[in-house]
Design a protein around this motif. Sequence first.
Motif, PDB file in Angstrom:
ATOM      1  N   LYS A  86       0.834  -1.189   0.000  1.00 16.25           N
ATOM      2  CA  LYS A  86       0.000   0.000   0.000  1.00 16.25           C
ATOM      3  C   LYS A  86       0.875   1.247   0.000  1.00 16.25           C
ATOM      4  N   GLY A  87       0.398   2.269  -0.739  1.00 18.92           N
ATOM      5  CA  GLY A  87       1.135   3.525  -0.749  1.00 18.92           C
ATOM      6  C   GLY A  87       1.175   4.145  -2.117  1.00 18.92           C
ATOM      7  N   VAL A  88       1.923   5.256  -2.218  1.00 18.71           N
ATOM      8  CA  VAL A  88       2.069   5.970  -3.492  1.00 18.71           C
ATOM      9  C   VAL A  88       3.430   5.614  -4.065  1.00 18.71           C
ATOM     10  N   PHE A  89       3.446   5.220  -5.370  1.00 20.37           N
ATOM     11  CA  PHE A  89       4.676   4.759  -6.019  1.00 20.37           C
ATOM     12  C   PHE A  89       4.859   5.453  -7.367  1.00 20.37           C
ATOM     13  N   PRO A  90       6.117   5.769  -7.701  1.00 18.30           N
ATOM     14  CA  PRO A  90       6.386   6.326  -9.028  1.00 18.30           C
ATOM     15  C   PRO A  90       6.289   5.218 -10.086  1.00 18.30           C
ATOM     16  N   VAL A  91       5.767   5.563 -11.271  1.00 16.47           N
ATOM     17  CA  VAL A  91       5.672   4.608 -12.384  1.00 16.47           C
ATOM     18  C   VAL A  91       6.986   4.662 -13.147  1.00 16.47           C
ATOM     19  N   ALA A  92       7.754   3.546 -13.084  1.00 19.94           N
ATOM     20  CA  ALA A  92       9.103   3.536 -13.658  1.00 19.94           C
ATOM     21  C   ALA A  92       9.132   3.104 -15.113  1.00 19.94           C
ATOM     22  N   SER A  93       8.175   2.270 -15.534  1.00 23.44           N
ATOM     23  CA  SER A  93       8.221   1.764 -16.910  1.00 23.44           C
ATOM     24  C   SER A  93       6.856   1.246 -17.299  1.00 23.44           C
ATOM     25  N   VAL A  94       6.747   0.842 -18.573  1.00 23.59           N
ATOM     26  CA  VAL A  94       5.491   0.296 -19.105  1.00 23.59           C
ATOM     27  C   VAL A  94       5.812  -1.020 -19.815  1.00 23.59           C
ATOM     28  N   THR A 113       0.067  -4.600 -19.080  1.00 25.70           N
ATOM     29  CA  THR A 113      -1.191  -5.044 -19.684  1.00 25.70           C
ATOM     30  C   THR A 113      -1.298  -6.566 -19.595  1.00 25.70           C
ATOM     31  N   THR A 114      -2.520  -7.070 -19.781  1.00 27.60           N
ATOM     32  CA  THR A 114      -2.750  -8.515 -19.721  1.00 27.60           C
ATOM     33  C   THR A 114      -1.886  -9.244 -20.753  1.00 27.60           C
ATOM     34  N   GLY A 115      -1.174 -10.274 -20.290  1.00 32.44           N
ATOM     35  CA  GLY A 115      -0.334 -11.063 -21.187  1.00 32.44           C
ATOM     36  C   GLY A 115       1.071 -10.531 -21.349  1.00 32.44           C
ATOM     37  N   ALA A 116       1.361  -9.358 -20.820  1.00 30.17           N
ATOM     38  CA  ALA A 116       2.685  -8.759 -20.969  1.00 30.17           C
ATOM     39  C   ALA A 116       3.670  -9.387 -19.981  1.00 30.17           C
ATOM     40  N   PRO A 117       4.965  -9.400 -20.320  1.00 30.71           N
ATOM     41  CA  PRO A 117       5.969  -9.981 -19.416  1.00 30.71           C
ATOM     42  C   PRO A 117       6.208  -9.100 -18.191  1.00 30.71           C
ATOM     43  N   LEU A 118       6.389  -9.764 -17.039  1.00 29.85           N
ATOM     44  CA  LEU A 118       6.727  -9.026 -15.815  1.00 29.85           C
ATOM     45  C   LEU A 118       8.179  -8.562 -15.884  1.00 29.85           C
ATOM     46  N   ALA A 132       1.990  -6.270 -24.081  1.00 27.54           N
ATOM     47  CA  ALA A 132       2.104  -7.656 -24.542  1.00 27.54           C
ATOM     48  C   ALA A 132       3.102  -7.802 -25.670  1.00 27.54           C
ATOM     49  N   SER A 133       3.363  -6.722 -26.396  1.00 30.08           N
ATOM     50  CA  SER A 133       4.295  -6.792 -27.521  1.00 30.08           C
ATOM     51  C   SER A 133       5.705  -6.321 -27.134  1.00 30.08           C
ATOM     52  N   SER A 134       5.969  -6.171 -25.845  1.00 29.04           N
ATOM     53  CA  SER A 134       7.257  -5.643 -25.406  1.00 29.04           C
ATOM     54  C   SER A 134       8.403  -6.548 -25.802  1.00 29.04           C
ATOM     55  N   ASP A 135       9.483  -5.928 -26.308  1.00 29.42           N
ATOM     56  CA  ASP A 135      10.700  -6.669 -26.623  1.00 29.42           C
ATOM     57  C   ASP A 135      11.566  -6.807 -25.374  1.00 29.42           C
ATOM     58  N   THR A 136      11.776  -5.688 -24.701  1.00 26.11           N
ATOM     59  CA  THR A 136      12.587  -5.688 -23.480  1.00 26.11           C
ATOM     60  C   THR A 136      11.883  -4.867 -22.411  1.00 26.11           C
ATOM     61  N   VAL A 137      12.003  -5.316 -21.183  1.00 28.82           N
ATOM     62  CA  VAL A 137      11.415  -4.606 -20.051  1.00 28.82           C
ATOM     63  C   VAL A 137      12.517  -4.411 -19.017  1.00 28.82           C
ATOM     64  N   PRO A 138      12.796  -3.177 -18.601  1.00 25.67           N
ATOM     65  CA  PRO A 138      13.869  -2.956 -17.623  1.00 25.67           C
ATOM     66  C   PRO A 138      13.512  -3.566 -16.275  1.00 25.67           C
ATOM     67  N   PRO A 139      14.513  -3.969 -15.501  1.00 27.03           N
ATOM     68  CA  PRO A 139      14.254  -4.547 -14.168  1.00 27.03           C
ATOM     69  C   PRO A 139      13.505  -3.556 -13.289  1.00 27.03           C
ATOM     70  N   LEU A 140      12.749  -4.078 -12.327  1.00 30.26           N
ATOM     71  CA  LEU A 140      11.954  -3.243 -11.437  1.00 30.26           C
ATOM     72  C   LEU A 140      12.599  -3.229 -10.051  1.00 30.26           C
TER      73      LEU A 140
END
Length: 650
Positions: free
Chosen positions: A295-303, A323-328, A306-314
Motif C-alpha cells: 500500500k502507498g504511493v509509487f512512481p511509475v518507472a516503466s510500461v 497489460t494482460t499477457g505482458a511480461p513481468l 504484450a508486444s514488449s521486446d525488453t522490459v527494464p528490471p523493477l
Amino acid sequence: MAEPLLQVAILVVSDTAYQDATTDQAIPILQNVFVEQGQGKWSVSTTDIVPDNKEAISNKVRSWCQDGHNLVLTTGGTGFATKDNTPEAITPLLEKQAPGLVHGMLAKSLEVTPFAIMSRPVAGVANGTIVITLPGSPKGAKENLEAIIKLLPHACLQAAGMNSRTLHAGGVKKLEQDAGVASTVGHSQAHHHAHGHAIPRAHTQPQDRPKSNDPVAGPSQRYRESPYPMLSVQDAIATILQHTPKAKEITIPVTAGLVDYIIAEDVPAKEAVPAFRASIVDGYAIVITEDGSSKGVFPVASVSHASSDTVPPLQVGRIARITTGAPLPEGATSVVMVEDTILKSTTSDGTEEKEVEILTDAVKVNENVREVGSDIEQDSIILRRGDKIGPGELGLLASVGIAMVKAFRRPIIGVLSTGDEIVQHDRPESLKLGEVRDCNRPATSSVLQSAGYSTIDCGIASDSCDILVTSGGVSMGELDLLKPTIERTLGGKIHFGRVSMKPGKPTTFATVRVKDNNGNDQEKLIFSLPGNPASAITCTNLFVLPCLAKFSGHDIAMSSDEPLGKQLGRPRLTVLLEEVVQCDKSREEYQRATVRSGNDGRLFASITGGQRSSRVGSFQRANALVILPAGGGKLDKGSKVEALLVGSFA
C-alpha cells in the motif's frame, strides 16, 4: 434356419506385440484362415494380446472359456525359451487332453521343417471350450490351424455337450463329407494307374475356389447362381480390415492441412507456455517487500505491453504499468489490478502517469502472475500417438513452436461408375431409352468427403489411388464384368463377392498386386459396390469408411471391447422405432431413416418411405441406417434397434 456360427477367440502371447500391437501379424492371418477355409462356420468374435506371462495367459484363457467361446486359440510361447510358458499356463485349465489334435498339427509342421519337433503344443477341453496352442510364427500358426480346421466344428460341438448319437448319425463317411475331408484308406489303389504313376489331384474342393463368370464363354455359359460364399456383414467388415494395410507414417507441416490427420508419435512441447512470467490482468507490477507491504504511493518507472521486446528490471519502491499477457519486469513479484489503484500525478505534459497510489495491502506474492510453463511445461507430452488433429490440437502444436510432425498418411481414393448405360449427371440432353444419369459417383464422393476424406476422378488420376471405389457391374448379368476383370484381367483376388445384407448383397471386395514407381510390390484395395444408388451409398458408409479409418491410423489408440469394425467408421446408436417395421426373412437389412432426439433424451427413428435399392429419394432427410435383424416377423413401435448414424440429428 442357418446354424449359429461357432465363436472363436484368438490370443497372441508376445512381449513385443503387447508393447506395440502394430507388430502383430498372427491375428489377421488366423482370421483369414477362418474366412477362407472355415466353410462359413466360424466367427472370430474376440482377439487380444498378452505378454509372455503365465498368469496373464491363464487368466485370459480361463475368462474366455467361462464366456462360452467354442474355440480358444493361443499363438506364441510354445518353444523352449525361458519365457515360453504357454503350455504350462494352459495345461492346468484342461479337463480333457486332445493328443490327436496335437499329433495332426505336428505332422503337418514336420512336412515343412524338422525343427517343428521343437514345438510343445497342447490341446484339450476346458469348460466346454476347445483350447489349442499354436506356434508363435504366423506362418507356423497358419499351417497348424489349416491342418485341423475342418475337423474342429465336430470337436467343438462335442465339447459343448451335443448328443453324440445325433452328431454321429450317418456314420463316419457322412462326417467326412460334412467336414470336407476324405479317408486315406485305399488311397494308393484308388488313385494310381496300373503302371504305378500317381494321378494329380486337387487339394481343395470346388466350392472352396469360386471363380467369376468367364466373359469369353458367352451368356449361355454364365452362372445362374453366384459362386461366392455369402458372408455376414460383420465377417465382411472383418475381412476388409484384415486386408487394409497398416497406416504409414509421414512427416507433415503444422498447417491447416493437418486437420483430420492422426498423430503417429508422442509429441513433446518444444517450448514452455508461457515462455515468460506474464500478467493475467491490466494493472501494475510491484515488488512486495519482506514486511508484505504493497500500500502507498509509487512512481511509475516503466510500461510493459504484450508486444514488449525488453522490459527494464523493477526496483523496490517503484511500479511498472502492465497489460494482460505482458511480461513481468525482472524483480517484480506480483501484479495489482488497476481497479485497486488511483492516479496521483501525471508528467508535466499530462500524457503519462507519474505517480499511482495502491489502495490495498492484501496483494500476495505471485498474485495475478502466470508463471513460466504454468499452461504447458517444456518437454511435456502435449499429444499422444493416435490422437486426431482438430483445430484445438493444431493450435496447441503451433503454440509450442512445432513446425513439423509425424502423422499417418491418409488414403487417396478414386471413385468410378461403370456401365454403358451411365451418362454424366449434368448432361443437358434428355435421356435416351436405357440411359441412366450417374448419381452414384457424386453421391459416393459426398459420403467420403463428409467423413473427411478427399476423392479424385479415376478418369483423371486412377494410377495414383490407394483405394478404388466402383459402382455397378457386380451382379449376375452377362455384362456385369467387374469380377471377371479383377480376377481374369488384373490377376486380383476377390475376398468376398456376396454379403448377407439388404440392400447391397453383391458387394465385392478385392485386392490387386501392382508395382510402385520403385518396382516394389504393393497391394491396392478395390470396393466394387452395387449399381443401385441406395446400395452404393449404404455400402460406402458400412464398408468403405472403416477401411479408410484404419488406413489413416484411427485404430492405433482404440482399446474398446467392441470389434474394431464397430469402432471405426460411422457411430452406432440405440434408437426406438416410431412405427411397426417388417424384417427380411434371410438377410440383415439397413433401412434409411430419420433419427431425432426426444424431450426425454431418448433417440427415435422413423423410416423414410420405400426402401427399394434403386430408390435414392429415400435418402432425402435420412440421417441414419436402421439395422434390422434377419429372421422375418415384425418389430413393434417402440422396439430398440441399432442405427448407423450417417448425418447430424436434432
